[in-house]
Enzyme design. Structure first.
Site, short mmCIF file in Angstrom:
data_model
loop_
_atom_site.label_atom_id
_atom_site.label_comp_id
_atom_site.label_asym_id
_atom_site.label_seq_id
_atom_site.Cartn_x
_atom_site.Cartn_y
_atom_site.Cartn_z
N SER A 227 80.37 28.41 -21.37
CA SER A 227 80.20 29.69 -20.67
C SER A 227 80.07 29.47 -19.16
O SER A 227 79.68 28.40 -18.70
CB SER A 227 78.93 30.39 -21.16
N1 SAH Z 1 76.85 27.44 -25.80
C1 SAH Z 1 78.11 26.74 -25.56
C2 SAH Z 1 79.29 27.66 -25.48
C3 SAH Z 1 79.69 28.05 -26.83
S1 SAH Z 1 81.28 28.73 -27.07
C4 SAH Z 1 78.05 25.85 -24.34
O1 SAH Z 1 77.03 25.81 -23.66
O2 SAH Z 1 79.03 25.14 -24.10
C5 SAH Z 1 80.95 29.41 -28.67
C6 SAH Z 1 80.81 28.42 -29.77
O3 SAH Z 1 80.47 29.14 -30.94
C7 SAH Z 1 82.08 27.63 -30.09
O4 SAH Z 1 81.86 26.27 -29.91
C8 SAH Z 1 82.33 27.97 -31.56
O5 SAH Z 1 82.81 26.87 -32.32
C9 SAH Z 1 80.97 28.41 -32.04
N2 SAH Z 1 80.96 29.22 -33.25
C10 SAH Z 1 81.74 30.26 -33.60
N3 SAH Z 1 81.38 30.73 -34.81
C11 SAH Z 1 80.35 29.96 -35.25
C12 SAH Z 1 79.52 29.95 -36.41
N4 SAH Z 1 79.69 30.80 -37.43
N5 SAH Z 1 78.55 29.01 -36.49
C13 SAH Z 1 78.36 28.13 -35.51
N6 SAH Z 1 79.09 28.10 -34.37
C14 SAH Z 1 80.07 29.01 -34.24
#
Ligand code: SAH
Length: 228
Positions: free
Chosen positions: A79
């Site tokens: 993000s």
């Molecule tokens: N917090 C992260 C950004 C995350 S992007 C950072 O600091 O880099 C969103 C993430 O959510 C992705 O990596 C994706 O794989 C994950 N995601 C999507 N659906 C999910 C689920 N059901 N359970 C766990 N992770 C999930």
């Protein structure tokens, strides 16, 4: 003061002759921008203590302090720094908070949460094993990275004081509501095309407060969107 002493929270390090690298100058400028936006010193300090360049792909290191999301593989993104700051601000993590993060991604946000939680523990879960393995190498001891469907929460570690969802859900996943402590706070984006960021408070009743339009990758899982 020894030469080379660094003040990560200020985004500077004192090198010979007081010079700083371009990346350090960009970090200092980003932190200044966050303060200017009204982000609290506590959150700015926590973000200043985590090197975002370590959490982005090597080829994007020089862009680490641009205030924008960056690709991290598997079609996912880290993000934008201002979004991490705003979410931390609304979540109000306290020293010793027990926190659940859904969407480990690069691990950057979890590292910032770990700074804010002090002696508290951060449980962070992602559905992609590769991302979790990479983040595991970068995260401090008070962060527990796990692989799985975060829309189910983590009943074995519940209840949590704070829950942060960094991917957008169709509606508040009911397991997450159940696993949030009474008096707890959850921050999550909701929606598919048009998404909005929400603060959810659990105080006998569930209170939902809107915090503006956002753009996140989707929560894919049992209580999320279907995998396409
Ligand atoms: N917090 C992260 C950004 C995350 S992007 C950072 O600091 O880099 C969103 C993430 O959510 C992705 O990596 C994706 O794989 C994950 N995601 C999507 N659906 C999910 C689920 N059901 N359970 C766990 N992770 C999930």
């Amino acid at each position: 003061m020894p030469i080379g002493t660094s003040f990560p929270s200020l985004g500077i390090s004192l090198l010979k002759g007081g010079s700083t690298t371009p990346l350090e100058r960009e970090r200092a400028s980003l932190l200044k921008g966050l303060r200017y936006r009204g982000i609290s010193e506590r959150v700015v300090y926590a973000m200043g203590a985590v090197r975002r360049e370590d959490f982005v792909p090597q080829s994007l290191r020089d862009s680490a302090y641009r205030d924008q999301p960056l690709p991290i593989g598997k079609g996912q993104t880290i993000s934008a720094p201002h979004m991490v700051a705003i979410m931390c601000e609304i979540l109000r993590v306290e020293p010793q908070s027990r926190v659940l993060e859904i969407g480990t991604g690069s691990g950057y946000h979890a590292a910032v949460l770990a700074q804010l939680a002090g002696e508290g523990t951060i449980y962070t879960i992602d559905r992609f094993e590769g991302l979790v393995e990479n983040a595991r190498k970068l995260l401090p001891a008070n962060v527990v990275p796990l692989v799985g469907d975060g829309s189910l929460g983590l009943p074995e570690y519940a209840p949590f004081d704070r829950i942060l969802v960094t991917c957008s859900a169709p509606e508040i996943p009911s397991p997450l509501l159940e696993q949030l402590k009474e008096g707890g706070r959850m921050v999550l984006p909701l929606g598919k095309g048009l998404q909005e960021l929400f603060l959810v408070r659990k105080n006998n009743v569930i209170e939902k407060e809107a915090h503006g339009a956002v753009a996140f990758v989707l929560l894919v899982g049992k209580y999320g969107f279907p995998d396409m």
